[in-house]
Design an enzyme around this catalytic site. Structure first.
Site, PDB file in Angstrom:
ATOM      1  N   ARG A   1       4.641  -0.443  -7.393  1.00  0.00           N
ATOM      2  CA  ARG A   1       4.571  -1.914  -7.340  1.00  0.00           C
ATOM      3  C   ARG A   1       3.129  -2.420  -7.202  1.00  0.00           C
ATOM      4  O   ARG A   1       2.366  -1.966  -6.377  1.00  0.00           O
ATOM      5  CB  ARG A   1       5.392  -2.416  -6.148  1.00  0.00           C
ATOM      6  CG  ARG A   1       5.241  -3.906  -5.923  1.00  0.00           C
ATOM      7  CD  ARG A   1       6.310  -4.466  -5.043  1.00  0.00           C
ATOM      8  NE  ARG A   1       6.286  -3.960  -3.692  1.00  0.00           N
ATOM      9  CZ  ARG A   1       7.226  -4.218  -2.787  1.00  0.00           C
ATOM     10  NH1 ARG A   1       8.270  -4.949  -3.104  1.00  0.00           N
ATOM     11  NH2 ARG A   1       7.138  -3.739  -1.581  1.00  0.00           N
TER      12      ARG A   1
ATOM     13  N   ARG B   1       0.340  -3.372  -2.023  1.00  0.00           N
ATOM     14  CA  ARG B   1       0.535  -3.787  -0.637  1.00  0.00           C
ATOM     15  C   ARG B   1       0.148  -2.669   0.332  1.00  0.00           C
ATOM     16  O   ARG B   1       0.428  -1.513   0.068  1.00  0.00           O
ATOM     17  CB  ARG B   1       2.001  -4.187  -0.429  1.00  0.00           C
ATOM     18  CG  ARG B   1       2.269  -5.606  -0.872  1.00  0.00           C
ATOM     19  CD  ARG B   1       3.717  -5.952  -0.923  1.00  0.00           C
ATOM     20  NE  ARG B   1       4.495  -5.521   0.242  1.00  0.00           N
ATOM     21  CZ  ARG B   1       5.777  -5.830   0.425  1.00  0.00           C
ATOM     22  NH1 ARG B   1       6.398  -6.585  -0.452  1.00  0.00           N
ATOM     23  NH2 ARG B   1       6.418  -5.406   1.476  1.00  0.00           N
TER      24      ARG B   1
ATOM     25  N   ARG C   1      17.754  -9.968   8.001  1.00  0.00           N
ATOM     26  CA  ARG C   1      17.660  -8.510   7.918  1.00  0.00           C
ATOM     27  C   ARG C   1      18.356  -7.832   9.087  1.00  0.00           C
ATOM     28  O   ARG C   1      18.369  -6.602   9.143  1.00  0.00           O
ATOM     29  CB  ARG C   1      16.186  -8.103   7.915  1.00  0.00           C
ATOM     30  CG  ARG C   1      15.634  -7.796   6.517  1.00  0.00           C
ATOM     31  CD  ARG C   1      14.174  -7.544   6.690  1.00  0.00           C
ATOM     32  NE  ARG C   1      13.498  -6.703   5.786  1.00  0.00           N
ATOM     33  CZ  ARG C   1      12.726  -7.118   4.789  1.00  0.00           C
ATOM     34  NH1 ARG C   1      12.678  -8.384   4.460  1.00  0.00           N
ATOM     35  NH2 ARG C   1      12.018  -6.272   4.101  1.00  0.00           N
TER      36      ARG C   1
ATOM     37  N   LYS D   1      14.502  -8.065  -5.196  1.00  0.00           N
ATOM     38  CA  LYS D   1      14.801  -9.405  -4.661  1.00  0.00           C
ATOM     39  C   LYS D   1      13.698 -10.408  -5.017  1.00  0.00           C
ATOM     40  O   LYS D   1      13.974 -11.505  -5.498  1.00  0.00           O
ATOM     41  CB  LYS D   1      14.973  -9.366  -3.129  1.00  0.00           C
ATOM     42  CG  LYS D   1      16.081  -8.445  -2.665  1.00  0.00           C
ATOM     43  CD  LYS D   1      16.200  -8.409  -1.155  1.00  0.00           C
ATOM     44  CE  LYS D   1      14.972  -7.906  -0.437  1.00  0.00           C
ATOM     45  NZ  LYS D   1      14.614  -6.490  -0.714  1.00  0.00           N
TER      46      LYS D   1
ATOM     47  N   ARG E   1      10.646   2.019   5.769  1.00  0.00           N
ATOM     48  CA  ARG E   1      11.291   0.735   5.452  1.00  0.00           C
ATOM     49  C   ARG E   1      12.695   0.944   4.902  1.00  0.00           C
ATOM     50  O   ARG E   1      13.600   0.178   5.188  1.00  0.00           O
ATOM     51  CB  ARG E   1      10.423  -0.067   4.478  1.00  0.00           C
ATOM     52  CG  ARG E   1       9.370  -0.810   5.259  1.00  0.00           C
ATOM     53  CD  ARG E   1       8.277  -1.469   4.482  1.00  0.00           C
ATOM     54  NE  ARG E   1       8.579  -1.995   3.207  1.00  0.00           N
ATOM     55  CZ  ARG E   1       7.821  -1.798   2.129  1.00  0.00           C
ATOM     56  NH1 ARG E   1       6.728  -1.065   2.223  1.00  0.00           N
ATOM     57  NH2 ARG E   1       8.116  -2.350   1.004  1.00  0.00           N
TER      58      ARG E   1
HETATM   59  P1  ADP Z   1      11.967  -6.373  -3.301  1.00  0.00           P
HETATM   60  O1  ADP Z   1      11.499  -7.815  -3.239  1.00  0.00           O
HETATM   61  O2  ADP Z   1      13.464  -6.253  -3.259  1.00  0.00           O
HETATM   62  O3  ADP Z   1      11.307  -5.479  -2.293  1.00  0.00           O
HETATM   63  P2  ADP Z   1      10.470  -6.307  -5.820  1.00  0.00           P
HETATM   64  O4  ADP Z   1      10.984  -7.512  -6.528  1.00  0.00           O
HETATM   65  O5  ADP Z   1       9.121  -6.407  -5.190  1.00  0.00           O
HETATM   66  O6  ADP Z   1      11.558  -5.788  -4.720  1.00  0.00           O
HETATM   67  O7  ADP Z   1      10.508  -5.086  -6.872  1.00  0.00           O
HETATM   68  C1  ADP Z   1      10.034  -3.782  -6.510  1.00  0.00           C
HETATM   69  C2  ADP Z   1       9.406  -3.100  -7.723  1.00  0.00           C
HETATM   70  O8  ADP Z   1      10.422  -2.784  -8.667  1.00  0.00           O
HETATM   71  C3  ADP Z   1       8.382  -3.966  -8.462  1.00  0.00           C
HETATM   72  O9  ADP Z   1       7.338  -3.115  -8.879  1.00  0.00           O
HETATM   73  C4  ADP Z   1       9.178  -4.536  -9.664  1.00  0.00           C
HETATM   74  O10 ADP Z   1       8.326  -4.777 -10.790  1.00  0.00           O
HETATM   75  C5  ADP Z   1      10.162  -3.402  -9.938  1.00  0.00           C
HETATM   76  N1  ADP Z   1      11.470  -3.872 -10.433  1.00  0.00           N
HETATM   77  C6  ADP Z   1      12.180  -4.955  -9.984  1.00  0.00           C
HETATM   78  N2  ADP Z   1      13.362  -5.062 -10.647  1.00  0.00           N
HETATM   79  C7  ADP Z   1      13.397  -4.000 -11.526  1.00  0.00           C
HETATM   80  C8  ADP Z   1      14.358  -3.550 -12.513  1.00  0.00           C
HETATM   81  N3  ADP Z   1      15.526  -4.188 -12.705  1.00  0.00           N
HETATM   82  N4  ADP Z   1      14.046  -2.440 -13.217  1.00  0.00           N
HETATM   83  C9  ADP Z   1      12.876  -1.784 -13.014  1.00  0.00           C
HETATM   84  N5  ADP Z   1      11.937  -2.156 -12.125  1.00  0.00           N
HETATM   85  C10 ADP Z   1      12.195  -3.258 -11.376  1.00  0.00           C
HETATM   86  P1  AMP Z   2       9.133  -7.559   2.386  1.00  0.00           P
HETATM   87  O1  AMP Z   2       8.020  -8.357   1.804  1.00  0.00           O
HETATM   88  O2  AMP Z   2      10.456  -8.247   2.337  1.00  0.00           O
HETATM   89  O3  AMP Z   2       9.198  -6.155   1.840  1.00  0.00           O
HETATM   90  O4  AMP Z   2       8.800  -7.410   3.942  1.00  0.00           O
HETATM   91  C1  AMP Z   2       7.620  -6.760   4.388  1.00  0.00           C
HETATM   92  C2  AMP Z   2       7.674  -6.563   5.908  1.00  0.00           C
HETATM   93  O5  AMP Z   2       7.721  -7.855   6.568  1.00  0.00           O
HETATM   94  C3  AMP Z   2       8.900  -5.807   6.455  1.00  0.00           C
HETATM   95  O6  AMP Z   2       8.743  -4.408   6.385  1.00  0.00           O
HETATM   96  C4  AMP Z   2       8.952  -6.329   7.901  1.00  0.00           C
HETATM   97  O7  AMP Z   2       7.968  -5.701   8.715  1.00  0.00           O
HETATM   98  C5  AMP Z   2       8.531  -7.794   7.726  1.00  0.00           C
HETATM   99  N1  AMP Z   2       9.716  -8.660   7.509  1.00  0.00           N
HETATM  100  C6  AMP Z   2      10.020  -9.356   6.370  1.00  0.00           C
HETATM  101  N2  AMP Z   2      11.158 -10.041   6.511  1.00  0.00           N
HETATM  102  C7  AMP Z   2      11.607  -9.774   7.773  1.00  0.00           C
HETATM  103  C8  AMP Z   2      12.753 -10.156   8.514  1.00  0.00           C
HETATM  104  N3  AMP Z   2      13.703 -10.975   8.000  1.00  0.00           N
HETATM  105  N4  AMP Z   2      12.874  -9.683   9.789  1.00  0.00           N
HETATM  106  C9  AMP Z   2      11.952  -8.881  10.316  1.00  0.00           C
HETATM  107  N5  AMP Z   2      10.865  -8.455   9.679  1.00  0.00           N
HETATM  108  C10 AMP Z   2      10.682  -8.891   8.407  1.00  0.00           C
END
Ligand code: ADP
Ligand code: AMP
Length: 217
Positions: free
Chosen positions: A128, A161, A89, A14, A172
């Site tokens: 990541r 992270r 969420r 995302k 998660r």
């Molecule tokens: P989210 O925001 O949904 O938690 P991220 O955008 O942070 O996910 O992506 C999670 C990990 O997966 C990152 O390390 C990113 O570089 C990798 N990633 C994202 N999209 C793809 C894809 N289409 N193919 C392979 N790796 C991906």
């Molecule tokens: P993310 O960066 O989206 O992976 O979110 C990291 C963490 O932030 C999650 O595991 C939750 O603890 C908190 N968080 C992010 N978005 C929300 C949401 N919409 N509602 C509740 N907690 C959230």
């Protein structure tokens, strides 16, 4: 105006996609996780509260999260819409978003669902790395920076992270299936859900998303 709700499990891509779409569509990315992390860095009360949930992979309470999004959506850069990343969420948050947008005579236009299977989600989270300055996201294997540990865009160091430990990653993903996955039917019933195959390359997922969003115009 275009309000896009990006759906998908933790690690689905995302954030990666929102950053690309932001440029292409000229809409701001509202990532609740990023907003909480910003509060954490600035040591605000909200940040301290959020941390107790984030560190263990649980969701921050709805009331606090919705208030933060309400404030964010009221800023001028959201005048043409927004890309919501990681919000809503829970069903409660989705109802609150609907109310917030209705107050602005607006609505959610599309909820693209970036579908990725759980075993792949875990691999993505495990590798990541994020830029400490611009927030650009990399993956050690799937999307590596040119120089290990350094952001291609601004040369800042990359970090992992604190909630990307194995135990928190698993929790998660569980929390996603328990509390967030029901939103797929919520948006499907409103005919807003568009499923995107998230196991393709980053570029292909981007193209599919752009096409889906442009089709709503
Ligand atoms: P989210 O925001 O949904 O938690 P991220 O955008 O942070 O996910 O992506 C999670 C990990 O997966 C990152 O390390 C990113 O570089 C990798 N990633 C994202 N999209 C793809 C894809 N289409 N193919 C392979 N790796 C991906
Ligand atoms: P993310 O960066 O989206 O992976 O979110 C990291 C963490 O932030 C999650 O595991 C939750 O603890 C908190 N968080 C992010 N978005 C929300 C949401 N919409 N509602 C509740 N907690 C959230």
């Amino acid at each position: 105006m275009t309000y896009v709700v990006l759906m998908g499990g933790p690690g689905a891509g995302k954030g990666t996609q929102a950053k690309r779409l932001r440029k292409e569509l000229g809409l701001p990315q509202i990532a609740t996780g990023d907003l909480f992390r910003e509060n954490l860095r600035n040591e605000t009360e909200l940040g301290k509260l959020a941390r107790t949930y984030m560190d263990v992979g649980e969701l921050v309470p709805d009331e606090v999260t919705v208030a933060m999004v309400k404030e964010r959506l009221s800023r001028p850069d959201c005048a043409n819409g927004a890309l919501l990343d990681g919000f809503p969420r829970t069903i409660n948050q989705a109802d609150a978003l609907q109310t917030l947008l209705a107050e602005m005579c607006e609505k959610v236009h599309i909820a693209p669902y970036i579908h990725v299977n759980p075993d792949i989600l875990l691999k993505r989270l495990a590798g990541r790395w994020t830029c400490s300055d611009c927030g650009h996201v990399y993956h050690v294997l799937f999307n590596p920076p040119q120089q290990a540990g350094i952001c291609d865009i601004d040369g800042s160091p990359l970090y992992q992270r604190v909630d990307d430990t194995e135990a928190t990653q698993k929790r998660r993903i569980e929390v996603y299936f328990e509390q967030t996955a029901p939103l797929l039917d919520y948006y499907r019933d409103k005919e807003l859900l568009v499923e995107i195959n998230g196991e393709q390359s980053i570029e292909q997922v981007h193209e599919d998303l752009v096409q889906a969003i442009r089709n709503t115009d």
